[in-house]
Design a protein around this motif. Structure first.
Motif, mmCIF file in Angstrom:
data_model
loop_
_atom_site.group_PDB
_atom_site.id
_atom_site.type_symbol
_atom_site.label_atom_id
_atom_site.label_comp_id
_atom_site.label_asym_id
_atom_site.label_seq_id
_atom_site.Cartn_x
_atom_site.Cartn_y
_atom_site.Cartn_z
ATOM 1 N N TYR A 109 -7.183 7.144 -9.675
ATOM 2 C CA TYR A 109 -5.798 7.575 -9.556
ATOM 3 C C TYR A 109 -5.674 9.071 -9.866
ATOM 4 O O TYR A 109 -6.581 9.677 -10.445
ATOM 5 N N GLN A 131 0.834 -1.202 0.000
ATOM 6 C CA GLN A 131 0.000 0.000 0.000
ATOM 7 C C GLN A 131 0.865 1.246 0.000
ATOM 8 O O GLN A 131 1.561 1.529 0.968
ATOM 9 N N LEU A 132 0.817 1.984 -1.114
ATOM 10 C CA LEU A 132 1.438 3.303 -1.144
ATOM 11 C C LEU A 132 0.576 4.255 -0.337
ATOM 12 O O LEU A 132 -0.650 4.178 -0.388
ATOM 13 N N LEU A 133 1.216 5.151 0.391
ATOM 14 C CA LEU A 133 0.450 6.156 1.120
ATOM 15 C C LEU A 133 0.676 7.541 0.531
ATOM 16 O O LEU A 133 0.342 8.550 1.131
ATOM 17 N N THR A 134 1.260 7.563 -0.657
ATOM 18 C CA THR A 134 1.436 8.827 -1.361
ATOM 19 C C THR A 134 1.342 8.529 -2.848
ATOM 20 O O THR A 134 1.674 7.425 -3.272
ATOM 21 N N VAL A 135 0.899 9.499 -3.619
ATOM 22 C CA VAL A 135 0.919 9.345 -5.071
ATOM 23 C C VAL A 135 2.352 9.638 -5.520
ATOM 24 O O VAL A 135 2.850 10.736 -5.283
ATOM 25 N N PRO A 136 3.027 8.648 -6.129
ATOM 26 C CA PRO A 136 4.457 8.835 -6.425
ATOM 27 C C PRO A 136 4.758 10.117 -7.198
ATOM 28 O O PRO A 136 5.725 10.819 -6.889
ATOM 29 N N GLU A 137 3.926 10.450 -8.183
ATOM 30 C CA GLU A 137 4.196 11.643 -8.993
ATOM 31 C C GLU A 137 4.104 12.928 -8.174
ATOM 32 O O GLU A 137 4.621 13.955 -8.573
ATOM 33 N N GLN A 138 3.383 12.881 -7.064
ATOM 34 C CA GLN A 138 3.204 14.104 -6.269
ATOM 35 C C GLN A 138 4.249 14.246 -5.168
ATOM 36 O O GLN A 138 4.406 15.315 -4.597
ATOM 37 N N HIS A 165 -2.388 -0.731 -7.423
ATOM 38 C CA HIS A 165 -3.355 0.185 -6.807
ATOM 39 C C HIS A 165 -4.462 0.540 -7.795
ATOM 40 O O HIS A 165 -5.639 0.584 -7.437
ATOM 41 N N VAL A 217 -4.111 7.122 -4.292
ATOM 42 C CA VAL A 217 -3.596 5.763 -4.129
ATOM 43 C C VAL A 217 -4.453 4.932 -3.180
ATOM 44 O O VAL A 217 -4.180 3.759 -2.955
ATOM 45 N N LEU A 243 11.651 5.034 -4.467
ATOM 46 C CA LEU A 243 10.932 6.292 -4.669
ATOM 47 C C LEU A 243 11.576 7.426 -3.873
ATOM 48 O O LEU A 243 11.763 8.536 -4.370
ATOM 49 N N ARG A 270 -6.702 -2.436 -8.267
ATOM 50 C CA ARG A 270 -7.503 -2.652 -7.067
ATOM 51 C C ARG A 270 -8.663 -1.645 -7.010
ATOM 52 O O ARG A 270 -9.777 -1.992 -6.622
#
Lengths: 561, 321
Positions: free
Chosen positions: B14, A337-344, B140, B99, A371, B143
């Motif tokens: 997303y 589970q990512l807890l951040t949007v990677p691009e942001q 993600h 996400v 990341l 899902r």
């Protein structure tokens, strides 16, 4: 009355490489004048000789950068983790190894609560238990029927160590009207559609508000911060970190922390890294960074500091929620589970970097570590800052290649060494498999590559205790007797460096802490034995007399014997 | 809780899928309902200043009765606040983070005083397939789609029709049995999105509306039905039906009145007190095309011993201005 005090000790381990060992330390104004022989240090002028520690060993005050004030709650509720631990008052809480031990202790607590109740006819107060970790009880699935054997009238709430699951009894379900008609998905059901008593994730756990309320009340009480300090002293720490502070959201709590920690009776220095969550949810990280700079400039003292900002970007390995690169987990289902949007992410972090605020990022899995490395690379290209010391927190599975990048980028890693003991077997057998479990908590690689590293407990996930962290990093032993990663072992000297100099460096406080050396704080951990002399297997058993903080002796209350 | 639960619609998808555009549209558009919206990023909410009645740290109140709240303090805190609003909101819309798994967020819809309406997941028609294959975020994105009750393929104008069809087919493999709606600038009729019937066709968002065709039929019946028959009839509805909502009186146990809500494959049948003089069966079927909805309505009516209410089909389809 002279203002110079000379502490004599069996040995002073200074961790100052140019003056590694001494027998005496001279202290004035809370700082070290010098360490050496008595003759060497008495030249500073008239002094008073203090031989309280003539049979003890002084090491630099130990520092745990990454723990949480929630640790201060651990004595306020019955504890049912697998491994015993101490409460702030010194009481030993033995932990439970079997389901029967859990139920027996719950019965004991229930009986005590019944005996202590003011009004025997009032509805019984809920029994709230912390620390239970089912990963150590394979084959057992705690449910309401087990807990109903403890009480059918008192609501019982067993909060699992992960804090993602709770098990409650029928009385608790009834108090909150949870039955077969409750639609919440997190309410686990049996084959007949009846709730089993297991509640998954906060939305379902929040249904039993009467159990969460006492935890929330206790968490915001002064006593929790005070007990956090007492537990830190008991562990031999002179500086302890809350690495997940919420002062941006609750600015009023700054005064509480300041009032309690700056009081001379508070036994330990505190560093608070606040969560990088802009207050009001407006996503304005520029304003949040400015608020942290203001906090640092206005409220920092010698006792209380606000050295950086914290982000959490994935879950945990033992919860299968850490973000893993190929090939992922060894067994079980990947719930990464990512807890951040990677691009942001870089946009979130950039304002802190620009404001010269060191950034600490919780990354448990290899994918989120990538990341964070990519993010730092971009930050330093955009805005050069050679000495940022941005840190990978937990850094449990960091590969050699990732550590090399961390080194090149000027980053620190803070390694969660206690996992080797607490979950090492689980990682070997279930989560990541033998090879990667053997490089879990890669202190040896960090040492070989010269990456600045420290060790942390993440208390209350594991108890505060730098000697236990050292023991783990040196011996890498698991409860089943397995040595997890012979080649990642470090020496006791290196481990002591990690919990003193390594932590101080990560905090940008290595000019003030981390070694017993002219000019630095007179912060010492006072031990019954020499951590560099004892059998490495005995490291975690060395007695802690207490500390010296800013030149003032702080004995641990040993009324518990 | 004396009053009916506040229906909760979770909007997921997303980064870049159009969630914020949709939320802004819901808040600004006059729907006739008092909608409360919970958002992650307060800063991205852009409301014409003339519409704002009041604003404090984490709540914006609009003149049209809608309210926007920040999620900074967490779901439980925000929903507790919403439950205490006076007047009480008619509906809660929750914007999940880019996400987040919206189906997991939807669990909060079961807190006391609330009830889940649907999980709506937006996807960027142009980029969703690439994102779904991404090593870091792919799981993600997949899902999110798998947990949807309704998928909105947004930015449909940025791909050619053949591509849109392929993306639709692919989305169907990710969100099994779930209606998929193509949209532009996140314009989706409220009847599909929230199950609210528009007060009049002109109240709906005006311009891009033509991209989404939808229709509704109403079914009325004069006799109570068996629970089993109701379940079977609802389960047998063909693709193209997005929502069924309304009230049914059951024979088992006799006289039980239930609220029926079917969104995508999610069925919710809960006991509900209502006017005993109202007809035993009263259901609205909402779908994507007139003929399909009419056929579905006829099948459902036959199965429940009910009739299609006159005038039969109400179509809400506007032409380009």
């Amino acid at each position: 009355m002279t203002d110079i005090r000379i502490f004599a000790a069996r040995r002073v381990v200074t961790m100052n490489p140019s003056n590694p060992s001494a027998t005496h330390v001279a202290v004035r104004d809370g700082r070290v004048l010098g360490a050496g022989t008595l003759d060497e240090v008495r030249g500073w002028g008239p002094s008073e000789l203090d031989d309280t520690f003539r049979d003890h060993v002084l090491v630099p005050g130990m520092i745990d950068v990454h723990s949480h004030v929630f640790e201060g709650l651990s004595g306020s509720f019955p504890y049912h983790g697998r491994f015993g631990r101490h409460a702030a008052d010194g009481r030993f809480m033995p932990g439970v190894a079997t389901l029967d031990e859990l139920l027996a202790d719950l019965r004991r607590v229930d009986a005590e609560m019944t005996a202590a109740a003011d009004d025997p006819h009032a509805p019984p107060e809920p029994l709230v238990s912390l620390g239970f970790d089912p990963v150590h009880l394979p084959g057992v699935r705690l449910d309401r029927h087990h807990l109903d054997t403890v009480s059918t009238t008192r609501p019982i709430f067993v909060f699992h160590a992960s804090m993602h699951v709770a098990t409650v009894n029928s009385a608790m379900l009834a108090r909150h009207g949870i039955d077969r008609h409750t639609v919440a998905t997190g309410v686990v059901r049996d084959a007949d559609g009846e709730p089993t008593g297991e509640l998954h994730e906060l939305p379902a756990i929040a249904l039993v508000a009467s159990a969460l309320a006492p935890i929330m009340r206790a968490a915001s009480a002064d006593s929790t911060i005070l007990d956090f300090g007492r537990l830190a002293l008991r562990a031999g720490l002179t500086s302890v970190g809350e690495l997940g502070g919420q002062l941006l959201q609750r600015p009023a709590a700054v005064d509480t922390w300041s009032r309690l920690v700056n009081d001379p009776s508070f036994p330990v220095r505190v560093t608070i890294h606040n969560l990088g969550v802009p207050p009001g949810g407006d996503g304005d990280h520029d304003a949040a960074a400015a608020a942290l700079v203001a906090l640092r400039d206005r409220h920092s003292t010698d006792k209380l500091r606000f050295p950086g900002v914290k982000f959490v970007i994935d879950g945990s390995i033992q919860g299968w929620t850490a973000m893993m690169n190929w090939p992922g987990y060894y067994t079980g289902t990947d719930h990464g589970q990512l807890l951040t949007v990677p691009e942001q992410f870089v946009d979130w972090v950039r304002p802190y970097h620009r404001a010269s605020i060191p950034v600490h990022v919780h990354c448990n899995g290899t994918a989120t570590i990538d990341l964070w490395l990519d993010t730092v690379e971009q930050l330093v290209r955009e805005d050069p800052w050679l000495d940022h010391r941005h840190t990978i927190q937990h850094s449990q599975l960091t590969t050699e290649a990732q550590l090399r990048r961390a080194k090149n980028l000027g980053m620190c890693v803070n390694i969660f060494a206690n996992h080797l003991w607490y979950w090492g077997d689980v990682h070997y057998e279930q989560t990541v498999g033998p090879e990667r479990a053997n490089r879990l908590e890669p202190c040896g690689t960090a040492e070989r590559l010269g990456v600045p590293y420290s060790l942390h407990s993440d208390a209350s996930v594991t108890p505060l205790g730098p000697l236990h962290l050292m023991w783990c990093a040196v011996n890498r032993l698991t409860p089943s007797g397995r040595v997890l990663g012979e080649h990642e072992k470090i020496t006791p000297y290196q481990a002591l460096w990690a919990v003193t100099q390594g932590s101080a460096y990560q905090l940008h406080l290595d000019h003030l802490m981390g070694s017993i050396e002219c000019g630095k704080y007179a912060d010492f951990t006072v031990l019954d034995d020499d951590p560099l002399g004892v059998d490495p297997m005995a490291l975690r058993d060395i007695g802690v007399w207490g500390t010296v903080l800013g030149g003032v002796a702080r004995p641990v209350d040993r009324t518990d014997g | 809780m004396s009053s009916a639960p506040i229906p909760v619609t979770v909007i997921g998808g997303y980064l870049g899928a159009g969630k914020t555009t949709l939320v802004n549209r819901l808040l600004a558009g006059a729907t006739g309902e008092r909608i409360a919206v919970l958002v992650n990023d307060f800063g991205s909410v852009s409301i014409d200043a003339s519409l704002i009645a009041s604003s404090d740290g984490d709540t914006i109140r609009l003149a049209n009765g809608c309210v926007c709240c920040s999620l900074a303090g967490g779901f439980v805190e925000a929903m507790t606040r919403v439950a205490e609003f006076d007047p009480r909101p008619d509906r809660l819309v929750v914007e999940a983070s880019g996400v987040a798994d919206p189906a997991a967020v939807a669990q909060y819809a079961h807190l006391p005083g609330f009830g889940l309406d649907a999980v709506v997941v937006l996807a960027d028609a142009e980029t969703v397939r690439r994102r779904a294959d991404d090593a870091l975020v792919g799981a993600h994105v997949r899902r999110q789609l798998a947990g949807a009750d309704l998928v909105v393929l947004n930015k449909a104008d940025l791909v050619d029709p053949a591509t849109l069809e392929r993306v639709c087919d692919w989305a169907r493999t990710q969100a099994d049995g779930v209606p998929i709606v193509a949209a532009v600038e996140a314009v989706v009729p409220l009847a599909l999105l929230l199950g609210t019937a528009p007060r009049s066709a002109t109240r709906e968002a005006p311009r891009a509306e033509a991209h989404v065709d939808h229709a509704t039929v109403t079914i009325t019946g004069r006799t109570a039905v068996m629970r089993r028959a109701l379940d079977d009839a609802l389960a047998a509805l063909p693709d193209g039906v997005v929502r069924v909502k309304g009230f049914v009186e059951l024979t088992d146990p006799d006289g039980t009145r239930v609220l029926v809500q079917r969104v995508g494959a999610r069925m919710r049948i809960v006991p509900f007190d209502r006017d005993p003089d109202s007809p035993p069966v009263q259901l609205v079927v909402i779908g994507l095309s007139g003929p399909a909805v009419a056929a579905a309505g006829r099948t459902l009516a036959d199965a429940l011993g009910a009739t299609l209410a006159e005038p039969g089909i109400e179509r809400h389809h506007q032409e380009h201005p």
